[in-house]
Write a protein that holds these residues in place. Structure first.
Motif, mmCIF file in Angstrom:
data_model
loop_
_atom_site.group_PDB
_atom_site.id
_atom_site.type_symbol
_atom_site.label_atom_id
_atom_site.label_comp_id
_atom_site.label_asym_id
_atom_site.label_seq_id
_atom_site.Cartn_x
_atom_site.Cartn_y
_atom_site.Cartn_z
ATOM 1 N N LEU A 254 37.009 3.157 26.290
ATOM 2 C CA LEU A 254 36.204 2.278 25.091
ATOM 3 C C LEU A 254 35.561 0.370 26.078
ATOM 4 O O LEU A 254 34.302 0.254 26.760
ATOM 5 N N LEU A 255 36.790 0.210 26.862
ATOM 6 C CA LEU A 255 36.515 -1.129 27.676
ATOM 7 C C LEU A 255 35.627 -0.310 29.013
ATOM 8 O O LEU A 255 34.849 -1.358 29.536
ATOM 9 N N THR A 256 36.302 0.554 29.655
ATOM 10 C CA THR A 256 35.517 1.319 30.739
ATOM 11 C C THR A 256 33.864 1.449 29.784
ATOM 12 O O THR A 256 32.989 0.562 30.691
ATOM 13 N N ILE A 257 33.569 1.624 29.609
ATOM 14 C CA ILE A 257 32.150 2.264 29.018
ATOM 15 C C ILE A 257 31.579 1.090 28.694
ATOM 16 O O ILE A 257 30.057 0.528 29.377
ATOM 17 N N GLN A 272 35.949 -7.653 35.827
ATOM 18 C CA GLN A 272 36.009 -6.564 35.400
ATOM 19 C C GLN A 272 38.014 -5.669 35.307
ATOM 20 O O GLN A 272 38.067 -5.035 34.813
ATOM 21 N N THR A 273 37.590 -5.703 37.120
ATOM 22 C CA THR A 273 38.275 -5.050 37.406
ATOM 23 C C THR A 273 39.490 -5.624 37.474
ATOM 24 O O THR A 273 41.024 -5.326 37.160
ATOM 25 N N LEU A 274 39.820 -7.074 38.083
ATOM 26 C CA LEU A 274 40.982 -8.061 37.393
ATOM 27 C C LEU A 274 41.200 -7.791 35.612
ATOM 28 O O LEU A 274 42.466 -7.717 35.883
ATOM 29 N N ALA A 275 40.335 -7.775 35.097
ATOM 30 C CA ALA A 275 40.915 -8.267 33.363
ATOM 31 C C ALA A 275 41.078 -6.633 33.087
ATOM 32 O O ALA A 275 41.959 -6.156 31.786
ATOM 33 N N MET A 276 41.159 -5.380 33.474
ATOM 34 C CA MET A 276 41.236 -4.259 33.466
ATOM 35 C C MET A 276 42.745 -4.050 34.094
ATOM 36 O O MET A 276 44.113 -3.481 33.073
ATOM 37 N N LEU A 281 48.981 -4.149 32.701
ATOM 38 C CA LEU A 281 50.377 -5.183 32.548
ATOM 39 C C LEU A 281 50.035 -5.523 30.963
ATOM 40 O O LEU A 281 51.858 -5.563 30.307
ATOM 41 N N PHE A 282 49.673 -5.685 30.396
ATOM 42 C CA PHE A 282 49.910 -6.515 28.884
ATOM 43 C C PHE A 282 49.005 -6.441 28.194
ATOM 44 O O PHE A 282 48.300 -6.737 27.986
ATOM 45 N N PRO A 283 48.647 -4.564 27.128
ATOM 46 C CA PRO A 283 47.920 -4.583 26.925
ATOM 47 C C PRO A 283 47.402 -5.194 25.112
ATOM 48 O O PRO A 283 46.262 -4.995 24.882
ATOM 49 N N ILE A 289 39.757 -8.746 24.986
ATOM 50 C CA ILE A 289 38.814 -8.813 26.312
ATOM 51 C C ILE A 289 37.335 -7.434 25.759
ATOM 52 O O ILE A 289 36.282 -8.278 26.380
ATOM 53 N N ILE A 290 37.727 -6.330 25.039
ATOM 54 C CA ILE A 290 37.010 -6.014 24.215
ATOM 55 C C ILE A 290 35.936 -6.427 24.033
ATOM 56 O O ILE A 290 34.454 -6.222 24.146
ATOM 57 N N PRO A 291 36.113 -7.047 22.565
ATOM 58 C CA PRO A 291 34.991 -7.649 22.399
ATOM 59 C C PRO A 291 33.971 -8.531 23.187
ATOM 60 O O PRO A 291 32.849 -9.430 23.259
#
Length: 307
Positions: A254-257, A272-276, A281-283, A289-291
């Motif tokens: 979902l986050l990738t899309i 975005q890369t850093l956010a992922m 590391l901390f799901p 992040i998703i909203p």
């Protein structure tokens, strides 16, 4: 030949740069990831070196695909063509032989390099007329193209799951599960042309939800055999872990899309890369992040989709 290999290195360098990561850091991350996966294989599988050789050689088969082979045959005389193919395969398995050297598996190093050179004489020209069937019909192109490019990987991962059940190695099964999710995420790594979005008669929200529902449905086709296998043959406590990894896998798809469309038409942004990476590391941060990326995606798509 020197120009060709220099060009290939520059292409890899540029792809990492376009992915939003400083290339030197990207190379370091890839090396760290490769080392971690390799160590996990050797730690969790008996006779790991032979599976490791098999994985390395299977991956080299990608270098013999039809388009590359035809392109190289047009670029080089026959003798140079074979030299390029052999050198490519040898360079490709170098990380594997380097790790085998670290494990002091010297005979296996010889085996993987001899195997790679032999496979350089194998090209996929003979199966050029075969169209790989997919279970995804005519729906969004990502899974159709992605599956046809990586179809050979799924039997390998399903076999690894079978081995995990057979030798009672749960970690190996989880590795297969994560690998399928990563593969599904990779289907969304490239931006589609503007026309592919514009043709949809949907609002931005409907379009994005349609993409997400399709991705979850189709990734379930690929993931469920592993989830069912791990659920049936391992303990109830491990079932909870399996479900946790499954939920996290869907969350990262979902986050990738939404991350892809939050920067459209640009490539994946560094943020975005850093956010992922932070979410890996901390799901729990996925809840925030998703909203955020979802709202950004809707805003970007509003300028393209007008109903």
């Amino acid at each position: 030949m020197n120009f060709y290999f220099t060009l290939q290195f520059k292409r890899i360098y540029r792809h990492i740069d376009e992915f939003g990561v400083i290339p030197l850091i990207g190379f370091a991350l890839l090396l760290a990831l490769f080392s971690w996966v390799s160590e996990a294989i050797f730690k969790n599988i008996s006779q790991a070196s032979y599976y490791y050789i098999g994985i390395g050689l299977l991956l080299t088969l990608k270098l013999g695909n039809i388009k590359r082979t035809v392109f190289l045959q047009k670029c080089f005389p026959l003798e140079t063509f074979w030299k390029v193919r052999m050198l490519e395969n040898t360079l490709f398995v170098l990380p594997f032989s380097g790790f085998l050297c670290y494990k002091q598996a010297f005979i296996e190093i010889i085996i993987i390099h001899v195997g790679a050179i032999m496979l350089s004489f194998f090209n996929n020209l003979g199966i050029r007329s075969i169209t790989i069937p997919t279970p995804f019909g005519k729906n969004p192109f990502e899974f159709v193209i992605g599956f046809r490019n990586t179809f050979w990987l799924f039997p390998v991962l399903y076999i690894l799951t079978y081995i995990a059940v057979f030798v009672d190695n749960y970690n190996l099964g989880v590795f297969s599960l994560i690998a399928v999710f990563v593969c599904c995420m990779s289907f969304y790594s490239k931006q589609e042309p503007l026309y592919y979005i514009w043709i949809h008669s949907m609002t931005s929200k409907e379009f994005l939800n349609h993409k997400i529902k399709t991705a979850i449905l189709f990734s379930s086709f690929l993931v469920l055999p592993i989830v069912i296998g791990l659920s049936l043959f391992f303990s109830l406590e491990r079932l909870q872990i399996t479900l946790l990894f499954t939920v996290l896998g869907y969350s990262f798809i979902l986050l990738t899309i939404i991350g892809k469309y939050s920067n459209y038409p640009s490539q994946v942004h560094l943020f975005q890369t850093l956010a992922m990476l932070v979410c890996l590391l901390f799901p729990p941060l996925l809840i925030l992040i998703i909203p955020y990326f979802y709202k950004r995606s809707i805003k970007k798509l509003n300028s393209i989709l007008v109903c």
